[in-house]
Write a protein that holds these residues in place. Structure first.
Motif, PDB file in Angstrom:
ATOM      1  N   GLN A  44       0.674  -1.200  -0.023  1.00  0.00           N
ATOM      2  CA  GLN A  44      -0.032  -0.042   0.009  1.00  0.00           C
ATOM      3  C   GLN A  44       0.801   1.377  -0.004  1.00  0.00           C
ATOM      4  O   GLN A  44       0.559   2.302  -0.712  1.00  0.00           O
ATOM      5  N   THR A  77       1.029   4.427  -2.653  1.00  0.00           N
ATOM      6  CA  THR A  77       1.071   5.967  -2.397  1.00  0.00           C
ATOM      7  C   THR A  77       2.106   6.821  -2.879  1.00  0.00           C
ATOM      8  O   THR A  77       2.117   7.978  -3.362  1.00  0.00           O
ATOM      9  N   ILE A  92       1.279   7.175  -6.358  1.00  0.00           N
ATOM     10  CA  ILE A  92       0.259   8.347  -6.604  1.00  0.00           C
ATOM     11  C   ILE A  92       1.271   9.886  -6.435  1.00  0.00           C
ATOM     12  O   ILE A  92       0.989  10.788  -7.249  1.00  0.00           O
ATOM     13  N   GLN A 102     -14.502   1.377   1.450  1.00  0.00           N
ATOM     14  CA  GLN A 102     -13.058   2.159   1.059  1.00  0.00           C
ATOM     15  C   GLN A 102     -13.504   2.976  -0.071  1.00  0.00           C
ATOM     16  O   GLN A 102     -13.004   4.071  -0.223  1.00  0.00           O
ATOM     17  N   GLN A 103     -14.112   2.434  -1.120  1.00  0.00           N
ATOM     18  CA  GLN A 103     -14.013   3.239  -2.533  1.00  0.00           C
ATOM     19  C   GLN A 103     -15.077   4.112  -2.139  1.00  0.00           C
ATOM     20  O   GLN A 103     -15.256   5.429  -2.780  1.00  0.00           O
ATOM     21  N   ILE A 120     -12.506   8.337  -1.900  1.00  0.00           N
ATOM     22  CA  ILE A 120     -10.997   8.827  -2.089  1.00  0.00           C
ATOM     23  C   ILE A 120     -10.460   8.994  -3.445  1.00  0.00           C
ATOM     24  O   ILE A 120      -9.644   9.875  -3.635  1.00  0.00           O
ATOM     25  N   ASN A 121     -10.949   8.138  -4.132  1.00  0.00           N
ATOM     26  CA  ASN A 121     -10.566   8.404  -5.767  1.00  0.00           C
ATOM     27  C   ASN A 121     -11.084   9.459  -6.414  1.00  0.00           C
ATOM     28  O   ASN A 121     -10.482   9.821  -7.425  1.00  0.00           O
ATOM     29  N   MET A 137      -8.406  11.637  -5.441  1.00  0.00           N
ATOM     30  CA  MET A 137      -7.189  11.289  -6.201  1.00  0.00           C
ATOM     31  C   MET A 137      -7.100  11.467  -7.584  1.00  0.00           C
ATOM     32  O   MET A 137      -6.043  11.946  -8.343  1.00  0.00           O
ATOM     33  N   ASN A 152      -0.438  11.523   2.015  1.00  0.00           N
ATOM     34  CA  ASN A 152      -0.810  10.336   1.807  1.00  0.00           C
ATOM     35  C   ASN A 152       0.392   9.285   2.169  1.00  0.00           C
ATOM     36  O   ASN A 152       0.253   8.246   2.543  1.00  0.00           O
ATOM     37  N   PHE A 189      -7.768   8.383   6.017  1.00  0.00           N
ATOM     38  CA  PHE A 189      -8.093   7.454   4.959  1.00  0.00           C
ATOM     39  C   PHE A 189      -6.883   6.565   5.134  1.00  0.00           C
ATOM     40  O   PHE A 189      -7.184   5.108   5.270  1.00  0.00           O
ATOM     41  N   GLY A 234      -7.248   2.908   4.109  1.00  0.00           N
ATOM     42  CA  GLY A 234      -6.267   2.653   3.098  1.00  0.00           C
ATOM     43  C   GLY A 234      -5.632   1.183   2.898  1.00  0.00           C
ATOM     44  O   GLY A 234      -5.883   0.370   2.248  1.00  0.00           O
ATOM     45  N   TYR A 289      -6.955  -4.660   3.078  1.00  0.00           N
ATOM     46  CA  TYR A 289      -5.824  -5.380   2.395  1.00  0.00           C
ATOM     47  C   TYR A 289      -5.315  -6.450   3.578  1.00  0.00           C
ATOM     48  O   TYR A 289      -5.361  -7.503   3.144  1.00  0.00           O
ATOM     49  N   ASN A 330     -12.985  -4.123  -4.855  1.00  0.00           N
ATOM     50  CA  ASN A 330     -12.166  -2.787  -4.774  1.00  0.00           C
ATOM     51  C   ASN A 330     -12.414  -2.005  -6.262  1.00  0.00           C
ATOM     52  O   ASN A 330     -12.661  -0.781  -6.303  1.00  0.00           O
ATOM     53  N   ASN A 360     -14.381   1.162  -7.503  1.00  0.00           N
ATOM     54  CA  ASN A 360     -13.443   2.363  -7.861  1.00  0.00           C
ATOM     55  C   ASN A 360     -13.849   2.984  -9.121  1.00  0.00           C
ATOM     56  O   ASN A 360     -14.099   4.029  -9.393  1.00  0.00           O
TER      57      ASN A 360
HETATM   58  C1  BGC Z   1      -7.234   2.003  -2.664  1.00  0.00           C
HETATM   59  C2  BGC Z   1      -6.838   2.998  -3.953  1.00  0.00           C
HETATM   60  C3  BGC Z   1      -6.742   4.421  -3.819  1.00  0.00           C
HETATM   61  C4  BGC Z   1      -5.475   4.396  -2.693  1.00  0.00           C
HETATM   62  C5  BGC Z   1      -5.205   5.662  -2.249  1.00  0.00           C
HETATM   63  C6  BGC Z   1      -5.903   2.335  -1.775  1.00  0.00           C
HETATM   64  O1  BGC Z   1      -5.946   1.516  -0.656  1.00  0.00           O
HETATM   65  O2  BGC Z   1      -7.580   0.708  -2.876  1.00  0.00           O
HETATM   66  O3  BGC Z   1      -8.181   2.863  -4.732  1.00  0.00           O
HETATM   67  O4  BGC Z   1      -6.421   5.097  -4.730  1.00  0.00           O
HETATM   68  O5  BGC Z   1      -5.513   3.394  -1.551  1.00  0.00           O
HETATM   69  O6  BGC Z   1      -3.727   5.916  -1.329  1.00  0.00           O
END
Ligand code: BGC
Length: 457
Positions: free
Chosen positions: A136, A140, A143, A253-254, A258-259, A262, A290, A349, A354, A358, A381, A385
Motif C-alpha cells: 500500500q 501511495t 500516486i 473504502q471506495q 478517496i478516488n 485522487m 498520503n 483514510f 487505506g 488489504y 475494490n 473504484n
Molecule cells: C485504494 C485505492 C486508492 C489508494 C489511495 C488504496 O487503498 O485501494 O483505490 O487510490 O488507496 O492511497
C-alpha cells in the motif's frame, strides 16, 4: 525482491494518479467541454478506463498466476504497463488514450493481486504482514510521483503536449520493473503446485541461503494440498460472512470517495478557489500526506489493532467529509479550509481504510480459499473504484453543478461504512490465524472471531 515486486504497486499508484493532472490538458486538447452532460460522461469514461481494466484484470489474475506462474505473469504485466503508457502518450485520438489506459488498468488489476501473492510466497512468515501494508505504501508513493510529475511537466511543457509526457513517464518504472523481475526467481510455491519439486527446492535453498530446507518443503507441500479447497464453500456458511466483510470493506473504502480526490483533486481545488498552479501544489500536498500517513499506518497497525484504527478512521472521515461538503457548496469561498479538511481526510483514510481492508482480507480467509476470496474482494475494490471514477462528473452535473453535493453522498455512504465496521469487523491483531479459523468453524459470531484465543507472545 520486495523492492522490485513493489514497483508493481508504484505503477498502480502512478497510473491511477496521473490522470488527475493529465486531464486538465487532455480534455481541452480533444475539445471536451466541462458543462455538457455527454462530454462529462466521456471524460468520466476515460478516467474510469483504468479501474474498468483493473476489474477485468482482477477477474483473470488467478488464471494467469496459475497457468503462467507468478513471475512470468508479472513480467507480462510489465510489458502491458510499458505498452499502455506508450499508446496513451502517442494517442492520435481520444479513444487511443482510452485503449492505452485500459491496458494499464488490466496490468494493474492483474499485478495488484499477483505481486502481493508472489511476495507472500517468497517471504519468510515473520515479515509477511508488513509486506502487505508496504505494498500500500508503494501505491501511495506511485500516486505522489504522479502528482509531482503532473506539476513539473505541466510547467515545463506546452499544454498541448504535456499530457503526453505525463502518460509517457510511466515507461520508466515499467522498464525497471521488467528488468528487475527478470533477475528474480520463480515462486517456489508455484513450482510445488506444478510438481517441479527439484526446482522448488533449489529456489528455497537460494532464498534461505542454506542447504537443508526439508522442513520448509514439507510445510509448503502441506499448504499446497490444503489449497485445493473448493471455492463454492466461500458462498456458504461459515465462510460467507467473511467474504461479506472483505467485500464490504472495499466497497466502503471506495464509497468514501478517496478516488474522487485522487483522480479529480485539482478540479476540486479549483472549485474550492485555488488558482491554476496552486491547485496542483495542493494535490501534491495530498500525495505527500498520503505517503507520510501510510508510513504511520504501517507502524501503528500492529499496536492499536485493526478495529480501533478502522473505527477512529471512519469517525474522522465522516467529520472531514461533512465539513468538506459544506465548504465546497460555498464554491470558492474557503479554499484553505477545504484544503485542510481534504488533507485531514487523507490522513484518516491512509491510516485506516487505506491499508486495513488489504490486511483483513489476507488474514480472515482460511488458506484453502484465500486466493479466490482475495480475488473476489479485489473485484469489489475495482468495481466500486470504477463507479466512483465514472460517476463523479455526471453526478456533479446532475446535482446542480456543485461538487459539495457529491461529497454529501460520500458522507452518507461513510456513515453506513462505520455502522458496518462497528457491527461486523472482528479484531485480528496478534491472533493466530489458525485460532481465528477454529473460532469460525465453532460457529462464533463474526465480531467475536478474535476472542478467547491465545494472544501471540
Ligand atoms: C485504494 C485505492 C486508492 C489508494 C489511495 C488504496 O487503498 O485501494 O483505490 O487510490 O488507496 O492511497
Amino acid at each position: 525482491m520486495g523492492a522490485i515486486a513493489a514497483i508493481a504497486g508504484l505503477l498502480f499508484g502512478f497510473d491511477t494518479g496521473v490522470i488527475s493532472g493529465a486531464q486538465e490538458f487532455l480534455f481541452p486538447y480533444f475539445n471536451l467541454k466541462d458543462n455538457n452532460l455527454q462530454d462529462a460522461a466521456t471524460r468520466g469514461l476515460i478516467v474510469a478506463c483504468v479501474p474498468i481494466g483493473a476489474l477485468l484484470g482482477a477477474m483473470v489474475s488467478g488464471f494467469f498466476a496459475h497457468r503462467l506462474g507468478r513471475r512470468r505473469t508479472l513480467l507480462m504485466t510489465a510489458i502491458m504497463f510499458f505498452n499502455g503508457a506508450i499508446v496513451a502518450a502517442l494517442a492520435p485520438h481520444l479513444y487511443s488514450v482510452g485503449i492505452g489506459r485500459l491496458v494499464m488498468g488490466l496490468a494493474i488489476g492483474i499485478s495488484a493481486m499477483v505481486a502481493p501473492m508472489y511476495l507472500a510466497e517468497v517471504s519468510p512468515p515473520k515479515i509477511r504482514g508488513s509486506m502487505i501494508f508496504l505494498f500500500q505504501l508503494a501505491i501511495t508513493i506511485g500516486i505522489f510521483s504522479a502528482f509531482a510529475i503532473n506539476l513539473w511537466f505541466g510547467r515545463i511543457f506546452e499544454p498541448t503536449v504535456s499530457w503526453r509526457y505525463m502518460f509517457g513517464a510511466g515507461v520508466i518504472p515499467a522498464t525497471i520493473f521488467f528488468l528487475g523481475m527478470l533477475g528474480l526467481p520463480k515462486s517456489p510455491r508455484w513450482l510445488m503446485l506444478k510438481n517441479r519439486f527439484e526446482e522448488a527446492k533449489a529456489v528455497m535453498q537460494r532464498l534461505l541461503g542454506r542447504y537443508d530446507v526439508d522442513a520448509e518443503m514439507n510445510e509448503m507441500r502441506e499448504s499446497c494440498s490444503r489449497e485445493q479447497g473448493n471455492w463454492i464453500t466461500l458462498f456458504k456458511k461459515p465462510l460467507l460472512p467473511l467474504l461479506c466483510v472483505a467485500f464490504g470493506l472495499f466497497v466502503f473504502q471506495q464509497l468514501s470517495g478517496i478516488n474522487a480526490v485522487m483522480y479529480y483533486g485539482p478540479e476540486i481545488f479549483s472549485k474550492a478557489g485555488f488558482g491554476a498552479d496552486a491547485k496542483f501544489l495542493a494535490q501534491l500536498c495530498i500525495g505527500i500526506i498520503n505517503v507520510l500517513s501510510t508510513i504511520f499506518g504501517v507502524w501503528i497497525v500492529d499496536k492499536s489493532g485493526r478495529r480501533p484504527l478502522l473505527l477512529v478512521g471512519f469517525i474522522g472521515l465522516i467529520i472531514c467529509l461533512g465539513g468538506l461538503s459544506f465548504c465546497l457548496k460555498a464554491e470558492g469561498l474557503h479554499p484553505f479550509v477545504c484544503l485542510s479538511l481534504t488533507l485531514l481526510y487523507v490522513v484518516f483514510f491512509a491510516i485506516s481504510l487505506g491499508g486495513v481492508p488489504y490486511i483483513l482480507m489476507s488474514e480472515l480467509f482460511p488458506l484453502k480459499v484465500r486466493s479466490v476470496g482475495m480475488a473476489i474482494a479485489s473485484c469489489a475494490n475495482w468495481g466500486f473504484n470504477m463507479m466512483v471514477a465514472f460517476s463523479f462528473k455526471p453526478l456533479t452535473n446532475l446535482l446542480g453543478n456543485n461538487i459539495g453535493n457529491v461529497f454529501v453522498l460520500y458522507t452518507i455512504c461513510t456513515v453506513f461504512g462505520f455502522l458496518f465496521a462497528y457491527r461486523f469487523v472482528p479484531e485480528t491483531k496478534g491472533r493466530h490465524l489458525e485460532a481465528l479459523e477454529e473460532n469460525l468453524y465453532e460457529g462464533k459470531e463474526l465480531s467475536q472471531l478474535g476472542q478467547t484465543v491465545e494472544v501471540r507472545e
